[in-house]
Design a protein around this motif. Structure first.
Motif, PDB file in Angstrom:
ATOM      1  N   LYS A 186       0.825  -1.212   0.000  1.00 15.24           N
ATOM      2  CA  LYS A 186       0.000   0.000   0.000  1.00 15.24           C
ATOM      3  C   LYS A 186       0.858   1.262   0.000  1.00 15.24           C
ATOM      4  O   LYS A 186       1.644   1.495   0.921  1.00 15.24           O
ATOM      5  N   GLU A 187       0.731   2.011  -1.093  1.00 11.00           N
ATOM      6  CA  GLU A 187       1.367   3.331  -1.210  1.00 11.00           C
ATOM      7  C   GLU A 187       2.821   3.348  -0.756  1.00 11.00           C
ATOM      8  O   GLU A 187       3.197   4.107   0.133  1.00 11.00           O
ATOM      9  N   VAL A 188       3.596   2.498  -1.377  1.00 14.90           N
ATOM     10  CA  VAL A 188       5.006   2.415  -0.998  1.00 14.90           C
ATOM     11  C   VAL A 188       5.839   3.396  -1.822  1.00 14.90           C
ATOM     12  O   VAL A 188       5.813   3.373  -3.048  1.00 14.90           O
ATOM     13  N   ASP A 189       6.534   4.267  -1.107  1.00 16.94           N
ATOM     14  CA  ASP A 189       7.506   5.180  -1.727  1.00 16.94           C
ATOM     15  C   ASP A 189       8.887   4.689  -1.342  1.00 16.94           C
ATOM     16  O   ASP A 189       9.153   4.480  -0.151  1.00 16.94           O
ATOM     17  N   LEU A 190       9.741   4.521  -2.344  1.00 22.28           N
ATOM     18  CA  LEU A 190      11.051   3.968  -2.027  1.00 22.28           C
ATOM     19  C   LEU A 190      12.022   4.327  -3.134  1.00 22.28           C
ATOM     20  O   LEU A 190      11.660   4.299  -4.313  1.00 22.28           O
ATOM     21  N   ALA A 191      13.240   4.673  -2.764  1.00 19.67           N
ATOM     22  CA  ALA A 191      14.276   4.894  -3.785  1.00 19.67           C
ATOM     23  C   ALA A 191      15.504   4.105  -3.382  1.00 19.67           C
ATOM     24  O   ALA A 191      15.920   4.133  -2.225  1.00 19.67           O
ATOM     25  N   ILE A 192      16.064   3.358  -4.339  1.00 21.96           N
ATOM     26  CA  ILE A 192      17.291   2.606  -4.083  1.00 21.96           C
ATOM     27  C   ILE A 192      18.385   3.219  -4.943  1.00 21.96           C
ATOM     28  O   ILE A 192      18.193   3.429  -6.150  1.00 21.96           O
ATOM     29  N   GLU A 193      19.480   3.525  -4.297  1.00 20.23           N
ATOM     30  CA  GLU A 193      20.578   4.176  -5.028  1.00 20.23           C
ATOM     31  C   GLU A 193      21.404   3.131  -5.772  1.00 20.23           C
ATOM     32  O   GLU A 193      21.484   1.975  -5.352  1.00 20.23           O
ATOM     33  N   ARG A 194      22.036   3.559  -6.843  1.00 22.95           N
ATOM     34  CA  ARG A 194      22.904   2.663  -7.613  1.00 22.95           C
ATOM     35  C   ARG A 194      24.018   2.141  -6.697  1.00 22.95           C
ATOM     36  O   ARG A 194      24.629   2.911  -5.959  1.00 22.95           O
ATOM     37  N   GLY A 195      24.233   0.844  -6.719  1.00 22.62           N
ATOM     38  CA  GLY A 195      25.321   0.258  -5.921  1.00 22.62           C
ATOM     39  C   GLY A 195      24.936  -0.077  -4.493  1.00 22.62           C
ATOM     40  O   GLY A 195      25.749  -0.594  -3.729  1.00 22.62           O
ATOM     41  N   GLU A 196      23.688   0.197  -4.127  1.00 27.82           N
ATOM     42  CA  GLU A 196      23.251  -0.069  -2.756  1.00 27.82           C
ATOM     43  C   GLU A 196      22.744  -1.505  -2.606  1.00 27.82           C
ATOM     44  O   GLU A 196      22.165  -2.056  -3.542  1.00 27.82           O
ATOM     45  N   THR A 197      22.934  -2.085  -1.437  1.00 23.81           N
ATOM     46  CA  THR A 197      22.284  -3.351  -1.118  1.00 23.81           C
ATOM     47  C   THR A 197      21.226  -3.049  -0.059  1.00 23.81           C
ATOM     48  O   THR A 197      21.549  -2.570   1.028  1.00 23.81           O
TER      49      THR A 197
END
Ligand SMILES: Nc1ncnc2c1ncn2[C@@H]1O[C@H](COP(=O)(O)OP(=O)(O)OP(=O)(O)O)[C@@H](O)[C@H]1O
Ligand SMILES: [Mg+2]
Length: 428
Positions: free
Chosen positions: A51-62
């Motif tokens: 439900k309404e998930v906002d998320l950002a994953i950066e390049r190279g991140e685990t």
């Protein structure tokens, strides 16, 4: 720069209607579904898997994803892998994705392991020559040489996962998604996979990793996301988010009424919703080699630690532990009364446990310490004092390397040889 962005992403599923519903009920449901429902709201027989998930994953991140069963972790990975699509919101993934989400997913059952490797490679946009180049490495990693020409429908789940992970982890995707499915592999393979994830991570790959294995999550991930009932409950430093998860999930379970025995043998109802309700750690104190209380010790010096506890209910087979963390939150050492496997019997209501540590081996630095009081084999401790105590270690017995080991050296007399035949060895 973000390589994965989720913008208000929701995924709904219908509740199962396998039961015997009448035609009238079914018609009513269909009619209802024809009516426009307000945006973002699930229909009455729908529920939000996410439900309404906002998320950002950066390049190279685990990034690790943790949360209870059914909370939406696999749903999130499936959305990133485009195995399923959201009902609302937008997903952006800036590059190719390789995933290991379900046992056998992505494999064609009738094809052999060999054929599946080539098929998967081509789906990932690799040229045949590239797959040929990597083929031996993939097979060697999976340790499936003997079965590589067997149709995968004859594979066990562990064999599927071996080949699946080996392929996903060797074809250089921009983003690698790995679900708990790795747990199907045996202990050896799991540790090999974790090493490979660590290697890929160091090589700069972006990885999303779902697991219930908290030490692995803590070790492998730069950030951890806690998913609860389809919502992103928290995202941040692994240790902080894992602690939150333990607090919310384990204690929420513990808070349901449970039965405890009191001294008279009568079953009484007690509600425990917080640490320290059945027993607590009152203090942890450190003493140097001269027996003086201190917060500073030299490396290689004798250290005594006294943990003062109190119990509010009879407790059998307790375990006392201390975890030493560096300032950047890496676990350096674990002291536990469970190490010799003997149960502590008839624990007084209040008392002290003493840890004696000859020649303390951690290298100079400041350590933050967890105190834990639990029952052997139980996941939820009676009391946990996270990073509550501090010990400073000064240079002492000077050695290079990560830690000091107690050691004894002697110069052997010139004619002394090593006697290989010990008293209890019989040669035939
Ligand atoms: N294809 C589907 N149809 C209907 N419901 C589904 C489907 N896939 C998942 N769900 C439901 O969505 C919810 C989230 O499931 P999901 O598999 O994402 O959980 P999870 O966090 O991965 O759990 P686990 O730790 O058990 O793997 C659950 O209630 C599940 O029953
Ligand atoms: Mg799952």
């Amino acid at each position: 720069m973000s390589i994965v962005v989720l913008d208000k992403v929701s995924k709904t599923y219908r509740l199962s209607r396998l039961g015997s519903k009448s035609i009238r009920e079914e018609m009513a449901r269909m009619m209802k579904n024809l009516l426009p429902s307000s945006k973002g709201q699930a229909g009455s027989d729908e529920f939000y898997a996410l439900k309404e998930v906002d998320l950002a994953i950066e390049r190279g991140e685990t990034v690790g994803f943790i949360g209870p069963n059914g909370s939406g972790k696999s749903t999130l990975l499936k959305l990133l892998a485009r195995i399923i699509y959201p009902n609302h919101g937008k997903i952006m993934v800036g590059g190719s994705v390789a995933s290991l989400i379900e046992v056998g997913a992505g494999f064609h059952p009738e094809l052999t392991g060999r054929e599946n490797i080539f098929l998967y490679g081509s789906i990932m946009g690799m040229k045949k020559a590239e797959v040929v180049k990597k083929f031996d490495r993939i097979v060697a990693f999976s340790e499936m040489e003997k079965f590589i020409d067997t149709p995968v429908k004859r594979y066990s789940s562990g064999m599927y996962v071996r080949l699946g992970f080996a392929v996903a982890a060797h074809i250089n995707p921009a983003v690698l998604l790995v679900d708990e499915v790795l747990a199907v592999g045996d202990a050896n393979f799991q540790s090999k996979c974790q090493q490979r994830i660590e290697e890929l991570r160091r090589g700069g790959m972006t990885i999303a990793f779902v697991s219930h294995d908290m030490p692995a999550v803590e070790r492998l991930c730069d950030r951890v996301a806690f998913i609860s009932k389809g919502q992103l409950r928290a995202i941040g430093k692994p240790q902080d988010v894992i602690s939150l998860y333990y607090n919310e999930v384990l204690f929420a379970k513990k808070s349901s009424t449970h039965l405890a025995q009191n001294n008279t043998g009568l079953a009484i109802e007690s509600k425990t919703s917080l640490y320290g309700q059945e027993a607590e750690i009152l203090s942890v104190k450190f003493y140097n080699g001269d027996g003086q209380e201190t917060d500073t010790i030299a490396m290689g010096e004798n250290l005594t630690v006294r943990l003062h506890y109190r119990t509010y209910t009879p407790i059998d087979d307790p375990v006392f532990e201390m975890l030493f963390y560096s300032p950047d939150d890496r676990l350096y050492s674990h002291l536990t009364t469970a190490i010799n496997g003997e149960a502590i019997n008839s624990l007084p209501d209040e008392g002290m446990v003493e840890f004696d540590c000859r020649e303390f081996g951690l290298s100079p630095g400041i350590y933050k310490i967890d105190g834990i009081f639990s029952k052997r084999g139980s996941v939820a401790p009676y009391d946990l004092k996270p990073r509550q105590y501090i010990l400073k270690v000064l240079p002492g017995k000077s050695v290079r390397g990560m830690f000091y080991m107690p050691q004894q050296w002697r110069l052997l007399p010139p004619n002394e040889t090593i006697n290989v035949q010990s008293a209890d060895t019989n040669f035939v």
